[in-house]
Design a protein around this motif. Structure first.
Motif, short mmCIF file in Angstrom:
data_model
loop_
_atom_site.label_atom_id
_atom_site.label_comp_id
_atom_site.label_asym_id
_atom_site.label_seq_id
_atom_site.Cartn_x
_atom_site.Cartn_y
_atom_site.Cartn_z
N VAL A 141 0.85 -1.20 0.00
CA VAL A 141 0.00 0.00 0.00
C VAL A 141 0.88 1.24 0.00
N MET A 142 0.52 2.20 -0.85
CA MET A 142 1.14 3.52 -0.91
C MET A 142 0.09 4.52 -0.46
N THR A 143 0.42 5.42 0.48
CA THR A 143 -0.56 6.39 0.96
C THR A 143 -0.09 7.81 0.64
N VAL A 144 -1.07 8.67 0.37
CA VAL A 144 -0.81 10.07 0.05
C VAL A 144 -1.67 10.93 0.96
N ASP A 145 -1.04 11.80 1.73
CA ASP A 145 -1.76 12.65 2.67
C ASP A 145 -2.38 13.85 1.97
N TRP A 146 -1.66 14.44 1.03
CA TRP A 146 -2.16 15.57 0.28
C TRP A 146 -1.30 15.82 -0.96
N VAL A 147 -1.89 16.55 -1.93
CA VAL A 147 -1.21 17.01 -3.14
C VAL A 147 -1.53 18.48 -3.31
N ARG A 148 -0.51 19.31 -3.65
CA ARG A 148 -0.72 20.77 -3.81
C ARG A 148 0.13 21.30 -4.96
N VAL A 149 -0.44 22.28 -5.65
CA VAL A 149 0.25 22.94 -6.77
C VAL A 149 0.17 24.44 -6.57
N TRP A 150 1.31 25.09 -6.67
CA TRP A 150 1.40 26.56 -6.58
C TRP A 150 1.86 27.09 -7.93
N GLN A 151 1.19 28.17 -8.41
CA GLN A 151 1.55 28.75 -9.69
C GLN A 151 1.43 30.26 -9.64
N GLN A 152 2.01 30.90 -10.64
CA GLN A 152 1.95 32.36 -10.75
C GLN A 152 0.55 32.79 -11.14
#
Length: 274
Positions: A263-274
């Protein structure tokens, strides 16, 4: 306090401390660090996985060539991706790999089934959900400890053809060494630049893997510290890309016989852009 009661109290305290330290060592978030994001950039995409099911407005569960599931035949991977191997609960995304014979729509039988997510399409002819050109991309990920797994957090062009390709993190052969790649095409053919960082016992807890991609550089970060950087103009992509997170199996070799799940777990994903 009588000696016997004092000894019991000290034993209980020691047990509590051991449990607390153990819990922190296995799944605590890394200490926060300032993000290397330009001051005028904004959070343009995120998923905290706080619900009870995957947000299908944000994510597909296959590649753009989805046909009742999919795989990446170019890597000779041993899994067939299916949506049932993707789940959300307790504030996390779970990608589950199982040793279970699975017939793919390509008429091949795969010894494993597993899960993946992508901001791309539901099939070859659809429109991608989200594409990105430049930005700061980060995810809190805990990789599995089992041998034979190939977890990855990466980006591929919305055109559906590579190169270019940006691999924010990949693990294969070793779980204590993260690999970071940029793929590009030179006049001589497909080329790539590689960085690596370790040894670190990555499966013990979530780590933040990130990448800063601008028109002038691509830099990779692990828990807020830059570990690799590319600035050569010919290596930097300038095309819209999709985000992918997957748990592949069998690259470069199949899991040993005792391993039947991961099992692979991901707590969160975020992207920052101009």
């Amino acid at each position: 306090m009588p000696a016997r009661r004092l000894a019991a109290a000290l034993t209980a305290l020691a047990t509590t401390l051991v449990l607390a330290v153990g819990c922190g060592a296995t799944d605590a978030e890394p200490p926060p660090r300032p993000r290397p994001v330009p001051q005028d950039w904004n959070l343009t995409f995120s998923d905290e996985f706080d619900g009870s099911e995957l947000d299908t407005d944000r994510w597909a569960t296959c590649y753009d060539w989805n046909d009742d599931g999919c795989t990446n035949s170019g890597n000779d991977e041993k899994q067939w991706y299916l949506p049932g191997q993707v789940s959300v609960g307790d504030g996390r995304l779970r990608l589950s790999a199982q040793r279970r014979s699975t017939r793919g729509s390509d008429d091949r039988t795969y010894p494993w089934r597993s899960g993946m997510i992508s901001t791309g399409r539901d099939d070859w002819y659809g429109e991608p959900r989200h594409v990105f050109t430049y930005g700061y991309f980060e995810a809190s990920v805990r990789i599995p400890a089992q041998e034979g797994m190939f977890p990855a957090f990466w980006m591929m062009p919305a055109s559906k053809f590579t190169p270019p390709e940006l691999d924010i993190m990949e693990f294969f052969e070793r779980t204590d060494r993260v690999m970071m790649y940029v793929h590009w095409r030179s006049p001589e053919g497909d080329q790539r630049a590689r960085g690596m960082f370790g040894p670190v016992p990555f499966p013990e807890r979530h780590h933040v893997f990130a990448m800063l991609w601008t028109s002038d550089e691509v830099s990779w970060y692990v828990d807020g510290v830059r570990r690799f950087r590319v600035t050569e103009p010919e290596r930097i992509p300038h095309v819209p890309m999709e985000i992918l997170i997957n748990l592949a199996v069998g690259v470069p070799r199949s899991p040993p016989a005792p391993v039947d799940s991961a099992v692979m777990t991901v707590d969160w994903v975020r992207v920052w852009q101009q």
